[in-house]
Motif scaffolding. Structure first.
Motif, PDB file in Angstrom:
ATOM      1  N   MET A   1      84.735  79.177  34.150  1.00 42.29           N
ATOM      2  CA  MET A   1      83.992  80.403  34.364  1.00 42.29           C
ATOM      3  C   MET A   1      84.056  81.309  33.125  1.00 42.29           C
ATOM      4  SD  MET A   1      84.655  83.625  36.808  1.00 42.29           S
ATOM      5  CE  MET A   1      86.046  83.917  35.780  1.00 42.29           C
ATOM      6  N   ILE A   2      82.925  81.863  32.779  1.00 42.72           N
ATOM      7  CA  ILE A   2      82.888  82.800  31.664  1.00 42.72           C
ATOM      8  C   ILE A   2      82.413  84.153  32.193  1.00 42.72           C
ATOM      9  CG2 ILE A   2      81.819  83.377  29.458  1.00 42.72           C
ATOM     10  CD1 ILE A   2      81.362  80.348  29.090  1.00 42.72           C
ATOM     11  N   LYS A   3      83.108  85.206  31.777  1.00 37.36           N
ATOM     12  CA  LYS A   3      82.728  86.523  32.250  1.00 37.36           C
ATOM     13  C   LYS A   3      82.410  87.395  31.036  1.00 37.36           C
ATOM     14  CE  LYS A   3      84.938  90.033  34.904  1.00 37.36           C
ATOM     15  NZ  LYS A   3      86.183  90.379  35.585  1.00 37.36           N
ATOM     16  N   ILE A   4      81.267  88.053  31.064  1.00 37.78           N
ATOM     17  CA  ILE A   4      80.985  89.001  29.990  1.00 37.78           C
ATOM     18  C   ILE A   4      80.895  90.403  30.573  1.00 37.78           C
ATOM     19  CG2 ILE A   4      79.814  87.367  28.481  1.00 37.78           C
ATOM     20  CD1 ILE A   4      77.158  88.336  29.439  1.00 37.78           C
ATOM     21  N   LYS A   5      81.385  91.374  29.812  1.00 39.71           N
ATOM     22  CA  LYS A   5      81.480  92.725  30.344  1.00 39.71           C
ATOM     23  C   LYS A   5      80.945  93.718  29.324  1.00 39.71           C
ATOM     24  CE  LYS A   5      84.868  94.973  33.322  1.00 39.71           C
ATOM     25  NZ  LYS A   5      84.111  96.208  33.250  1.00 39.71           N
ATOM     26  N   ASP A   6      79.909  94.421  29.688  1.00 37.03           N
ATOM     27  CA  ASP A   6      79.369  95.518  28.874  1.00 37.03           C
ATOM     28  C   ASP A   6      79.097  95.161  27.424  1.00 37.03           C
ATOM     29  OD1 ASP A   6      79.489  97.256  31.030  1.00 37.03           O
ATOM     30  OD2 ASP A   6      81.609  97.692  30.643  1.00 37.03           O
ATOM     31  N   ILE A   7      78.477  94.009  27.193  1.00 37.00           N
ATOM     32  CA  ILE A   7      78.197  93.608  25.819  1.00 37.00           C
ATOM     33  C   ILE A   7      77.045  94.433  25.244  1.00 37.00           C
ATOM     34  CG2 ILE A   7      77.375  91.729  24.341  1.00 37.00           C
ATOM     35  CD1 ILE A   7      79.911  90.831  25.305  1.00 37.00           C
ATOM     36  N   SER A   8      77.313  95.087  24.107  1.00 39.16           N
ATOM     37  CA  SER A   8      76.253  95.805  23.387  1.00 39.16           C
ATOM     38  C   SER A   8      76.258  95.350  21.940  1.00 39.16           C
ATOM     39  CB  SER A   8      76.490  97.310  23.414  1.00 39.16           C
ATOM     40  OG  SER A   8      76.437  97.776  24.735  1.00 39.16           O
TER      41      SER A   8
ATOM     42  N   LEU B   1      71.097  94.508  22.257  1.00 37.42           N
ATOM     43  CA  LEU B   1      71.662  94.275  23.587  1.00 37.42           C
ATOM     44  C   LEU B   1      72.318  95.560  24.063  1.00 37.42           C
ATOM     45  CD1 LEU B   1      73.520  90.886  23.016  1.00 37.42           C
ATOM     46  CD2 LEU B   1      71.348  91.197  24.206  1.00 37.42           C
ATOM     47  N   GLU B   2      72.132  95.882  25.352  1.00 38.90           N
ATOM     48  CA  GLU B   2      72.766  97.097  25.862  1.00 38.90           C
ATOM     49  C   GLU B   2      73.478  96.822  27.179  1.00 38.90           C
ATOM     50  OE1 GLU B   2      70.122 100.352  25.513  1.00 38.90           O
ATOM     51  OE2 GLU B   2      71.674 101.845  25.882  1.00 38.90           O
ATOM     52  N   ASN B   3      74.780  96.964  27.144  1.00 37.60           N
ATOM     53  CA  ASN B   3      75.624  96.849  28.340  1.00 37.60           C
ATOM     54  C   ASN B   3      75.286  95.667  29.246  1.00 37.60           C
ATOM     55  OD1 ASN B   3      77.199  99.053  27.736  1.00 37.60           O
ATOM     56  ND2 ASN B   3      75.682 100.463  28.599  1.00 37.60           N
ATOM     57  N   ILE B   4      75.394  94.479  28.713  1.00 34.94           N
ATOM     58  CA  ILE B   4      75.129  93.292  29.525  1.00 34.94           C
ATOM     59  C   ILE B   4      76.430  92.820  30.160  1.00 34.94           C
ATOM     60  CG2 ILE B   4      74.147  90.968  29.545  1.00 34.94           C
ATOM     61  CD1 ILE B   4      72.094  92.659  28.366  1.00 34.94           C
ATOM     62  N   SER B   5      76.445  92.714  31.483  1.00 35.38           N
ATOM     63  CA  SER B   5      77.606  92.160  32.170  1.00 35.38           C
ATOM     64  C   SER B   5      77.138  91.050  33.086  1.00 35.38           C
ATOM     65  CB  SER B   5      78.305  93.216  33.028  1.00 35.38           C
ATOM     66  OG  SER B   5      78.737  94.276  32.226  1.00 35.38           O
ATOM     67  N   SER B   6      77.913  90.003  33.176  1.00 32.92           N
ATOM     68  CA  SER B   6      77.576  88.944  34.130  1.00 32.92           C
ATOM     69  C   SER B   6      78.708  87.932  34.208  1.00 32.92           C
ATOM     70  CB  SER B   6      76.286  88.238  33.731  1.00 32.92           C
ATOM     71  OG  SER B   6      75.826  87.457  34.803  1.00 32.92           O
ATOM     72  N   GLU B   7      78.512  86.939  35.057  1.00 33.24           N
ATOM     73  CA  GLU B   7      79.486  85.855  35.160  1.00 33.24           C
ATOM     74  C   GLU B   7      78.751  84.530  35.154  1.00 33.24           C
ATOM     75  OE1 GLU B   7      82.820  87.812  37.999  1.00 33.24           O
ATOM     76  OE2 GLU B   7      82.361  85.691  38.330  1.00 33.24           O
ATOM     77  N   PHE B   8      79.283  83.572  34.441  1.00 35.91           N
ATOM     78  CA  PHE B   8      78.692  82.232  34.431  1.00 35.91           C
ATOM     79  C   PHE B   8      79.671  81.286  35.113  1.00 35.91           C
ATOM     80  CE2 PHE B   8      77.166  84.416  30.558  1.00 35.91           C
ATOM     81  CZ  PHE B   8      75.824  84.518  30.908  1.00 35.91           C
ATOM     82  N   ASP B   9      79.180  80.603  36.162  1.00 34.78           N
ATOM     83  CA  ASP B   9      80.106  79.844  36.998  1.00 34.78           C
ATOM     84  C   ASP B   9      80.363  78.446  36.473  1.00 34.78           C
ATOM     85  OD1 ASP B   9      80.129  82.028  38.699  1.00 34.78           O
ATOM     86  OD2 ASP B   9      78.306  81.304  39.721  1.00 34.78           O
TER      87      ASP B   9
ATOM     88  N   LEU C   1      81.052  66.524  34.447  1.00 34.97           N
ATOM     89  CA  LEU C   1      82.293  66.952  33.793  1.00 34.97           C
ATOM     90  C   LEU C   1      82.852  68.227  34.407  1.00 34.97           C
ATOM     91  CD1 LEU C   1      81.187  66.459  30.064  1.00 34.97           C
ATOM     92  CD2 LEU C   1      82.323  64.802  31.531  1.00 34.97           C
ATOM     93  N   ASP C   2      82.112  68.800  35.362  1.00 33.96           N
ATOM     94  CA  ASP C   2      82.502  70.045  36.014  1.00 33.96           C
ATOM     95  C   ASP C   2      82.837  71.135  34.999  1.00 33.96           C
ATOM     96  OD1 ASP C   2      82.934  71.701  38.146  1.00 33.96           O
ATOM     97  OD2 ASP C   2      85.067  71.198  38.299  1.00 33.96           O
ATOM     98  N   ILE C   3      81.853  71.432  34.131  1.00 31.94           N
ATOM     99  CA  ILE C   3      82.078  72.424  33.088  1.00 31.94           C
ATOM    100  C   ILE C   3      81.166  73.634  33.284  1.00 31.94           C
ATOM    101  CG2 ILE C   3      82.834  70.775  31.353  1.00 31.94           C
ATOM    102  CD1 ILE C   3      80.063  70.580  30.309  1.00 31.94           C
ATOM    103  N   THR C   4      81.435  74.690  32.521  1.00 33.74           N
ATOM    104  CA  THR C   4      80.599  75.881  32.569  1.00 33.74           C
ATOM    105  C   THR C   4      79.520  75.758  31.502  1.00 33.74           C
ATOM    106  OG1 THR C   4      82.602  77.085  33.097  1.00 33.74           O
ATOM    107  CG2 THR C   4      80.651  78.397  32.542  1.00 33.74           C
ATOM    108  N   THR C   5      78.279  75.690  31.937  1.00 37.32           N
ATOM    109  CA  THR C   5      77.191  75.510  30.978  1.00 37.32           C
ATOM    110  C   THR C   5      76.300  76.748  30.943  1.00 37.32           C
ATOM    111  OG1 THR C   5      77.192  73.130  31.357  1.00 37.32           O
ATOM    112  CG2 THR C   5      75.198  74.059  30.420  1.00 37.32           C
ATOM    113  N   VAL C   6      75.992  77.194  29.732  1.00 39.33           N
ATOM    114  CA  VAL C   6      75.082  78.330  29.570  1.00 39.33           C
ATOM    115  C   VAL C   6      73.908  77.885  28.707  1.00 39.33           C
ATOM    116  CG1 VAL C   6      74.808  80.709  28.767  1.00 39.33           C
ATOM    117  CG2 VAL C   6      77.011  79.950  29.693  1.00 39.33           C
ATOM    118  N   VAL C   7      72.697  78.017  29.248  1.00 38.63           N
ATOM    119  CA  VAL C   7      71.510  77.568  28.536  1.00 38.63           C
ATOM    120  C   VAL C   7      70.570  78.738  28.294  1.00 38.63           C
ATOM    121  CG1 VAL C   7      69.523  76.004  28.610  1.00 38.63           C
ATOM    122  CG2 VAL C   7      71.679  75.307  29.668  1.00 38.63           C
ATOM    123  N   VAL C   8      70.145  78.903  27.044  1.00 37.24           N
ATOM    124  CA  VAL C   8      69.125  79.907  26.735  1.00 37.24           C
ATOM    125  C   VAL C   8      67.770  79.222  26.755  1.00 37.24           C
ATOM    126  CG1 VAL C   8      68.118  81.257  24.868  1.00 37.24           C
ATOM    127  CG2 VAL C   8      70.552  81.427  25.335  1.00 37.24           C
TER     128      VAL C   8
END
Ligand SMILES: Nc1ncnc2c1ncn2[C@@H]1O[C@H](COP(=O)(O)OP(=O)(O)OP(=O)(O)O)[C@@H](O)[C@H]1O
Ligand SMILES: [Mg+2]
Lengths: 243, 249
Positions: free
Chosen positions: B1-8, B17-25, B187-194
């Motif tokens: 899991m990846i968590k991002i908090k208030d990325i600017s 980017l302004e205050n991006i928060s989220s979680e990637f499972d 592989l049960d990994i956390t994948t983030v795709v743009v």
């Protein structure tokens, strides 16, 4: 001035978070082969001709019968050892190897290959640039020695072929008043120049931004800046060592 | 899991980017979508640390990546695989050497083991008998596959892909999407795709965040995306001819 500060920081970054010695050993060896293969032939060709032309022109300028012929060879030796081999060849080295270092790194930058290294946790500047600098410092002095020998042989062949000097005169001229400190000066120059060329070119290439056009610009800038740095350093070294 | 908090992040006085928060499972393909120039790539680069955000934090399974020192960062990066938009294959190396490269620098595996592992990954992405080919000799789609093989060779826990199917034909795009999706589950990994490809969104969007001019306007999954109620997202989704046809049915 800001560029100079960034250049110094860049040099500093080469020595932090390095890979294992074995990794570098292999990379340095590859770079050495690359440099040798890319430039040896050009160096032999250019220096042989420069040696030949210098001999003919020196002879042409020495019309007085009072000056013994062997002086031609002496003059050729002085010019080759002190200036032609280390400095003129450095300008050629900057054009050939410096520009290819800059464009190689620039291409890696714009195609995100450098980012790919960074994401793997590798210090990309150290991994890519340090081997280039070390290989240059190892190889360039050898190339300078090679050029010096070729230039003197070039002078010998042409000088004796068109009968402006006899083989015996040429050889005794080479030996006359020889001061081995000149070799020290030549080698000092080659180490300093090779460091300047490889680090400046890498710096220009590594920080390329944009696209293919900027890679071309970086590679030109690498050559221009290296040439200026060589000439300045040449002046400083000669002042320090030949007082 | 990846968590991002208030990325600017801003470049000069341009806020990207302004205050991006989220979680990637974990075990899911997480998508970052949005139209061109909205900061998707910048966000991805902030997450992997290629760009340092002005503000905010990134956590990899509760490990604070943003404030980690160099050693800890390297440690986390060893668990990251990344596929770049253009593949970013090393053009001084052939296909096999490219795939083996992370093993060369990150592990002490003996050569035959590395070769086995590289071949296994190449096979997994459907590439065989191209081992010795130079990067310049293979097609764009093959480059992406080699890029994926290189990204998964060191068994990462986190996989990042920047526009994995840009510049590919629709069929190959779907194959690449499915490949990423399968690998994520396998592989049960956390994948983030743009991506900005609606096919991918509908096909593999198990979790989606929608960026608009540097803001996160919506998050959800592919089942909900067509009735989000967010006007900008509707514009994005139904810009696709097929999607808008379906909507009018
Ligand atoms: N290094 C940088 N310096 C200055 N501005 C940048 C930099 N990187 C990105 N930007 C700006 O940030 C904005 C977002 O860029 P980004 O690459 O994230 O867009 P994107 O959403 O990935 O678009 P695309 O779908 O076209 O790839 C753009 O306006 C871009 O000009
Ligand atoms: Mg992008």
């Amino acid at each position: 001035m800001k560029g100079f500060g960034r250049y110094m920081m860049f040099l500093g970054s080469l020595f932090v978070r390095r890979e294992t010695f074995a990794t570098y050993y292999k990379l340095i060896l590859e770079e050495c082969v690359q440099i040798g293969v890319n430039s040896a032939l050009l160096f032999i060709l250019v220096s042989t001709f420069i040696g030949a032309v210098t001999t003919v022109q020196t002879a042409f300028n020495m019309v007085s019968p009072l000056i013994p012929r062997f002086v031609i060879a002496q003059v050729v030796r002085e010019m080759v050892v002190l200036e032609l081999a280390p400095t003129i060849m450095a300008l050629i080295y900057a054009g050939k190897i410096g520009s290819s270092m800059a464009s190689g790194l620039g291409t890696m930058r714009i195609t995100e290959q450098i980012d790919a290294l960074e994401v793997m946790g590798i210090n990309s500047s150290s991994y890519l640039v340090l081997p280039k600098i070390v290989a240059s410092i190892l190889m360039y002095p050898l190339l300078v020695v090679l050029s010096g020998v070729c230039a003197i042989i070039g002078g010998y062949i042409v000088g004796t072929f068109i009968h402006i000097i006899t083989p015996t005169e040429y050889v005794s001229g080479l030996r006359f008043g020889f001061n081995s400190f000149e070799i020290v000066v030549a080698l000092t120059k080659s180490v300093v120049f090779s460091f300047l060329i490889s680090s400046i070119s890498s710096f220009k290439g590594y920080f390329t931004k944009g696209g293919a056009l900027e890679v071309g610009i970086a590679s030109t800038a690498a050559v221009t800046t290296s040439v200026i740095a060589i000439l300045l350093a040449d002046y400083i070294i000669v002042n320090l060592l030949l007082q | 899991m990846i968590k991002i908090k208030d990325i600017s992040k801003s470049f000069g006085d341009k806020m990207v980017l302004e205050n991006i928060s989220s979680e990637f499972d974990k075990g899911k393909t997480n998508l970052i979508i949005g139209s061109s120039g909205t900061g998707k790539s910048v966000l991805l680069k902030c997450i992997v640390g290629l760009i340092s955000p002005d503000n905010g934090r990134v956590y990899y399974d509760l490990r604070n990546f943003t404030e980690a020192d160099k050693e800890e960062k390297s440690e986390i990066r060893r668990e990251i695989g990344m596929l770049f938009q253009g593949g970013a294959l090393f053009d001084s190396k052939n296909v096999e050497e490219n795939v083996m490269f992370p093993l060369d620098v990150l592990t002490k595996m003996p050569l035959d083991e590395k070769l086995d592992r590289a071949n296994l990954c190449l096979k997994r992405v459907g590439l065989e008998n191209v081992n010795k080919k130079a990067v310049s000799e293979i097609s764009g789609g093959m480059k992406k596959r080699v890029g994926i093989a290189r990204a998964i060779v060191n068994s990462p826990n986190y996989l990042f892909c920047d526009e994995p199917n840009s510049g590919l034909d629709p069929q190959t795009s779907i194959l690449i999407d499915e490949l990423i999706h399968e690998i994520t589950h396998e592989l049960d990994i956390t994948t983030v795709v743009v991506t900005h490809d609606m096919n991918s969104v509908i096909g593999i969007g198990e979790k989606i965040i929608f960026l608009y001019k540097g803001h996160k306007l919506w998050e959800g999954n592919n089942a909900d995306i067509t009735h989000s109620g967010v006007a900008q997202l509707d514009d994005f989704v139904f810009a696709n001819k097929v999607m808008s046809k379906m909507r009018s049915l």
